[in-house]
Structures are given as structure tokens and as C-alpha cells.
Design a protein around this motif. Sequence first.
Motif, PDB file in Angstrom:
ATOM      1  N   SER A  38      35.163  14.391 114.360  1.00  0.00           N
ATOM      2  CA  SER A  38      34.565  15.712 114.185  1.00  0.00           C
ATOM      3  C   SER A  38      33.356  15.959 115.069  1.00  0.00           C
ATOM      4  O   SER A  38      32.601  16.897 114.829  1.00  0.00           O
ATOM      5  N   THR A  39      33.151  15.150 116.094  1.00  0.00           N
ATOM      6  CA  THR A  39      31.995  15.307 116.964  1.00  0.00           C
ATOM      7  C   THR A  39      32.450  15.457 118.411  1.00  0.00           C
ATOM      8  O   THR A  39      33.269  14.673 118.892  1.00  0.00           O
ATOM      9  N   ASP A  65      25.773  20.221 114.842  1.00  0.00           N
ATOM     10  CA  ASP A  65      27.085  20.372 114.228  1.00  0.00           C
ATOM     11  C   ASP A  65      26.947  20.373 112.706  1.00  0.00           C
ATOM     12  O   ASP A  65      26.215  19.556 112.141  1.00  0.00           O
ATOM     13  N   ASP A  66      27.689  21.271 112.065  1.00  0.00           N
ATOM     14  CA  ASP A  66      27.744  21.293 110.610  1.00  0.00           C
ATOM     15  C   ASP A  66      28.814  20.295 110.163  1.00  0.00           C
ATOM     16  O   ASP A  66      30.010  20.518 110.355  1.00  0.00           O
ATOM     17  N   ILE A  67      28.390  19.169 109.600  1.00  0.00           N
ATOM     18  CA  ILE A  67      29.324  18.112 109.207  1.00  0.00           C
ATOM     19  C   ILE A  67      29.326  17.917 107.689  1.00  0.00           C
ATOM     20  O   ILE A  67      29.710  16.846 107.201  1.00  0.00           O
ATOM     21  N   GLU A  70      32.673  17.088 106.806  1.00  0.00           N
ATOM     22  CA  GLU A  70      33.292  16.263 107.839  1.00  0.00           C
ATOM     23  C   GLU A  70      32.732  14.843 107.789  1.00  0.00           C
ATOM     24  O   GLU A  70      31.642  14.615 107.262  1.00  0.00           O
ATOM     25  N   GLY A  72      31.634  13.280 110.288  1.00  0.00           N
ATOM     26  CA  GLY A  72      30.540  13.169 111.245  1.00  0.00           C
ATOM     27  C   GLY A  72      30.831  12.142 112.320  1.00  0.00           C
ATOM     28  O   GLY A  72      31.976  11.939 112.725  1.00  0.00           O
ATOM     29  N   SER A 126      27.999   8.250 110.854  1.00  0.00           N
ATOM     30  CA  SER A 126      27.249   9.007 109.862  1.00  0.00           C
ATOM     31  C   SER A 126      27.433   8.331 108.513  1.00  0.00           C
ATOM     32  O   SER A 126      28.561   7.956 108.146  1.00  0.00           O
ATOM     33  N   ARG A 132      23.695  17.852 106.263  1.00  0.00           N
ATOM     34  CA  ARG A 132      24.665  18.861 106.715  1.00  0.00           C
ATOM     35  C   ARG A 132      24.744  18.927 108.232  1.00  0.00           C
ATOM     36  O   ARG A 132      25.832  19.072 108.793  1.00  0.00           O
TER      37      ARG A 132
END
Length: 322
Positions: A38-39, A65-67, A70, A72, A126, A132
Motif C-alpha cells: 500500500s505504499t 499516505d492514509d494507511i 491499510e 502500510g 508499519s 493514520r
Amino acid sequence: MSNLDTRPAPTVCGGRQDVTAQPVRELLAAKQVPLGESTVVRRLLPNFGRRMVGAWCFVDHYGPDDIAQEPGMQVPPHPHMGLQTVSWLHDGEVLHRDSVGSLQTVRPGELGLMTSGRAIAHSEESPREHARLLHGAQLWVALPDGDRHIAPMWEHHAELPRVTGGGGLRATVVLGELDGAASPGTTFTPLTGADIALAAGTDTRLPVRPDFEYAALTMSGEPEVDGVRLAPGSLLYLGCGRAELPLRADVDSAFMLLGGEPFEEKIVMWWNFIGRSHDEISQAREDWTSGSRFGEVHGYDGGPLPAPELPPVPLKPRGRTR
């Protein structure tokens, strides 16, 4: 952080013939590179237009990024040799594990510094319960020949020196020195790595060294560096020859100032290795594949990152390539 390219091209760097001795303003385009599930990072060095800035040889900028929903950052165990990694965050946190037994969560404003020396392996992720937003930079520093075979080590520095200037400038010295303040992080060549915040309305000048080459990596806002307004995720190469750097900001902004003495040695950088010859790189790949030399990272939920195939053409060190 790893170079997750499955077909990484060899990069030849170093030498002074490519160093711009006078002030310049070269805006370098980023390459979008996926990193885990997701990055996506913006890779700014090595770049087609510029390979190194001092000993800085690799620059990734990611986020914000809004994770929240996710995983991350998820970078499996992978090897390094001949370099240092610098982890720097504006938002979020990264859990570092390595083969010398380190386990550390790095948070915004803290320096995570790993010196690979002759060989190390690490993972970055992460945490399961994470903030977030994820926003930061990952950078590599090439080690000079006399220090590249030292024992690997990890440093974490939660407190770093600050520099304040007129007109709303606040700088954190991440690595090396800036305006008389020195980071506690270990360095092996003369360097500057600083996170500079400019409040809205700032109009000031920052003292710098004429013998250093510099570049500015925008983290947020729209800082104006030597008259060039920069969008987030952009890298402006500044060359050498300045005694001070004009800075302005109409909105709250932040950028990283990266600099150092031009790196004279010629090196080969391929995947996550820095060496001086094809044979060194080939041996490092073989050692990683066979499970020797780099050690083991304990605690990561997943297997190690496999090494890509070497290119068919032998790797040869040359000078910096423009």
C-alpha cells in the motif's frame, strides 16, 4: 528501505567530473516505485540527471499516505553492504528489525541510522497498530573505501540539535553538520542532512558551505529555494559554490537539505549493495541467496526478499553519469 525493483539497473556513481562547481538549479523528476502492498515512493536518487549529492546516493520520498485501513509499509528482510540507511519521518512510525538484534520503532523527528558496513540485513514495517498517516524519506549514504568493511551497527537518536534563523526558519540537523550544529549520528564523510521548516511569510538566508554540493527535497508546502518554488516530492540540485542559500515561503513548508563534499571514489550500486567491482556485487548476491554473511532478521512475519538476477553485462565502476 529496499530497492524492490525486480530488474534493477546497475548505477555507476562517484568521481568529481560530474560535480557542478558553481551554483545551479536543476529540478529532477521522480520515478514512482511501489513499495509493499500500500505504499508508493517517489525515487529521486539515483536519477537520470543526477546520481549523487555528496555521499548521498539514494533518496525516496513517500506520503503523506492514509494507511488507516491499510498495512502500510511492509518491506521484508533484505541485505545491505557498503552504505548507511537514514530513516526520517514526518508522520507515522516504522518498526525496524535487523540481523545484529536491533528492534526499534522510529517516530517523527527521530533519526534511525543503520550502518551496513561489510554486511547487514533488516526489515521495515508499519506496526500492526499504527497512525493514520505515513510520510517520510528514506536515504542512503555511500561509505568510503576505508570504512565500508567495518562491523554493522544500528543507531537511534530521539534528540537532535536544532538551528533557528530569522523570519521563521527552524532546522533539525539529522546527520552531519549545519551552521555550527552537529548531529550525534555517525558519519564517515563530511555531510549535511537537515529537515528545514519555514513558517508562512519566511524570507531569510541560510549559511552553507561553498565546498559542499547541495540538493533540496521538498517534504510539504511550497518552499522557495534559491528562487525556485518546489512542489512536495521534488528534488532541486543546487551544485556547489554558495556561502548562503536564499529561502522563502508563502505557506508553512518543509524540505530536507542534503549536501556534502563531492564523493571522489567511483562505485557500483546494484539492488541494495554498493561495491567497487562486479565481483564484489556478484559475491554479495550469492551470499544473500545462500544465507551466509548477512545474518538473519528475527521476528518479521514473512520470508526474506529474494535477490534479482544480475544483468548479463559485467558491472564496472565509472565516474558520475549525467
